[in-house]
Design a protein around this motif. Sequence first.
Motif, short mmCIF file in Angstrom:
data_model
loop_
_atom_site.label_atom_id
_atom_site.label_comp_id
_atom_site.label_asym_id
_atom_site.label_seq_id
_atom_site.Cartn_x
_atom_site.Cartn_y
_atom_site.Cartn_z
N LEU A 167 16.90 43.80 -42.12
CA LEU A 167 18.29 43.46 -42.45
C LEU A 167 18.32 42.41 -43.55
O LEU A 167 19.09 42.52 -44.50
N CYS A 168 17.46 41.41 -43.43
CA CYS A 168 17.38 40.37 -44.47
C CYS A 168 16.94 40.97 -45.80
O CYS A 168 17.46 40.60 -46.86
N GLU B 183 17.39 44.05 -46.76
CA GLU B 183 18.51 44.85 -47.25
C GLU B 183 19.55 43.97 -47.94
O GLU B 183 20.07 44.32 -48.99
N LEU B 184 19.83 42.83 -47.34
CA LEU B 184 20.84 41.94 -47.91
C LEU B 184 20.36 41.30 -49.22
O LEU B 184 21.17 40.95 -50.07
N SER B 185 19.04 41.16 -49.38
CA SER B 185 18.51 40.53 -50.60
C SER B 185 18.05 41.56 -51.64
O SER B 185 17.58 41.17 -52.71
N ASN B 186 18.15 42.84 -51.33
CA ASN B 186 17.76 43.93 -52.24
C ASN B 186 16.29 43.86 -52.66
O ASN B 186 15.93 44.21 -53.77
#
Length: 116
Positions: A74-75, A77-80
Amino acid sequence: MFYAPMAGYLIVAAVSVVLIVAVRKKAIGRNSAIGIRTRHTLASAAAWEAGQRAGVPYLVGIAVISIGHAVALLCVELSNATTAGHILALLGWVLILVCAVLAVRAANGAARSVGP
């Protein structure tokens, strides 16, 4: 992009937790559908109980790894950070497989020590 592995990790964690609770409450007897099912653990009721108890620490490890990797993805994904995400996704599944193999080995060892 990493939602499928995250969902997979959460499903594996949920199954692991359900099995841990079921083993601790002795809610599942010897069967061919749920639990660590091998020739040795299915040999007798005592072998089944011993094998399932021996596998619990590894099931806890699988649950922790699964939840940790879901949060990590998830982290990512949020940071690309796609490269890190691919590495984390692969590493998590490898660790889960290693824990599963260790759980089976521990369960078989405990079941064999009880005897038929």
